[in-house]
Write an enzyme that holds these catalytic residues in place. Sequence first.
Site, short mmCIF file in Angstrom:
data_model
loop_
_atom_site.label_atom_id
_atom_site.label_comp_id
_atom_site.label_asym_id
_atom_site.label_seq_id
_atom_site.Cartn_x
_atom_site.Cartn_y
_atom_site.Cartn_z
N HIS A 2 10.82 -3.36 3.15
CA HIS A 2 11.24 -2.18 2.93
C HIS A 2 11.73 -1.74 4.40
O HIS A 2 11.28 -2.01 5.32
CB HIS A 2 10.39 -1.24 2.34
CG HIS A 2 8.84 -1.10 3.10
ND1 HIS A 2 7.97 -2.10 3.19
CD2 HIS A 2 8.22 0.14 3.50
CE1 HIS A 2 7.25 -1.89 4.02
NE2 HIS A 2 7.13 -0.32 4.10
N HIS A 23 0.74 -1.14 -0.03
CA HIS A 23 0.07 0.00 -0.07
C HIS A 23 1.05 1.25 0.06
O HIS A 23 0.58 2.18 0.71
CB HIS A 23 -1.12 0.04 1.27
CG HIS A 23 -0.44 -0.09 2.54
ND1 HIS A 23 -1.15 -0.60 3.66
CD2 HIS A 23 0.74 0.56 2.96
CE1 HIS A 23 -0.26 -0.62 4.65
NE2 HIS A 23 0.70 0.19 4.50
N HIS A 83 -1.45 5.25 9.53
CA HIS A 83 -0.01 5.89 9.64
C HIS A 83 -0.12 7.42 10.36
O HIS A 83 -0.22 8.47 9.67
CB HIS A 83 0.33 6.26 8.11
CG HIS A 83 0.47 4.91 7.67
ND1 HIS A 83 -0.60 4.14 6.93
CD2 HIS A 83 1.55 4.24 7.12
CE1 HIS A 83 -0.03 3.10 6.33
NE2 HIS A 83 1.23 3.01 6.45
N GLU A 129 5.13 -5.25 8.63
CA GLU A 129 3.62 -5.08 7.96
C GLU A 129 3.05 -6.20 7.64
O GLU A 129 1.81 -6.46 7.45
CB GLU A 129 3.57 -3.93 7.01
CG GLU A 129 3.90 -2.50 7.54
CD GLU A 129 3.83 -1.38 6.48
OE1 GLU A 129 3.94 -0.31 6.59
OE2 GLU A 129 3.60 -1.89 5.19
#
Length: 288
Positions: A196, A12, A59, A243
């Site tokens: 990441h 996402h 977030h 995540e």
Amino acid sequence: MARITASVYTSHVPAIGAALDLGRDQDDYWRPLFQGYEPSKQWMKDNKPDVIFLVYNDHATAFSLDMIPTFAIGTADSYTPADEGWGPRPVPTVVGHPELASHIAQSVIQQDFDLTIVNKMDVDHGLTVPLSLMCGQPGPGQGWPCPVIPFAVNVVQYPVPSGQRCFNLGRAIRNAVESFDEDLNVHIWGTGGMSHQLQGARAGLINKEWDLNFLDRLVDNPHGLAKMPHIDYVREAGSEGIELVMWLIARGAMSDIDSPAPVPRVAHRFYHVPASNTAVGHLILENQ
């Protein structure tokens, strides 16, 4: 009864939403990524659900570091796209399904999972980017193709839930959906990842070999994958790779987990690096 017929897994990355919103999806940099989702958009048209149960992480829009629930379910009628500092994305308001969401909350809590009930919240790129990738950008006056139940998971502030906890939660969500009286076709989506890291000495880390192995195991050995400890995610996939525990919620909700049903059919699989500073993984599984 309601039933979960498919699960969708996708990254996402916020820059994906920006590329779409700015009309840059055909730029040389972005075109290969968006081409990988063309089969998915057609699949969505051919297999349109009545409701999407969308697992994502907030977030710092609905929740700040002052208060971060481990698991939070949205039970509102609608959810406004959040302003993440540069204005809200130009996408439709997300319509909820409060009846099914409230039923899932009641059932899952009775199965000994503690959920935070959220009757009002904005939703950020963690939820809207997957919708854009799978459904395309709705035109003026159009909405998303079906109601969505947002399910936010804390993968920002440690301690975060284990992969096994998320996997077992998926099982509880499946039980909850199947005990809902209305005949609904439900899809469950797990979002975030893949490898990441956004900060520190390893900023920019991408581990293609590990990501592809994760996709293989998600299909063929989810029980084993659920046992992976946090340190493996962080070491191999970067600090934000954690995540991916959210994908295990969706996988745990599939019918083969607690029954002799066959392994779900892989309707589509895609992997691309890089998108901004992230490895993008994508998978669609259909119950058989």
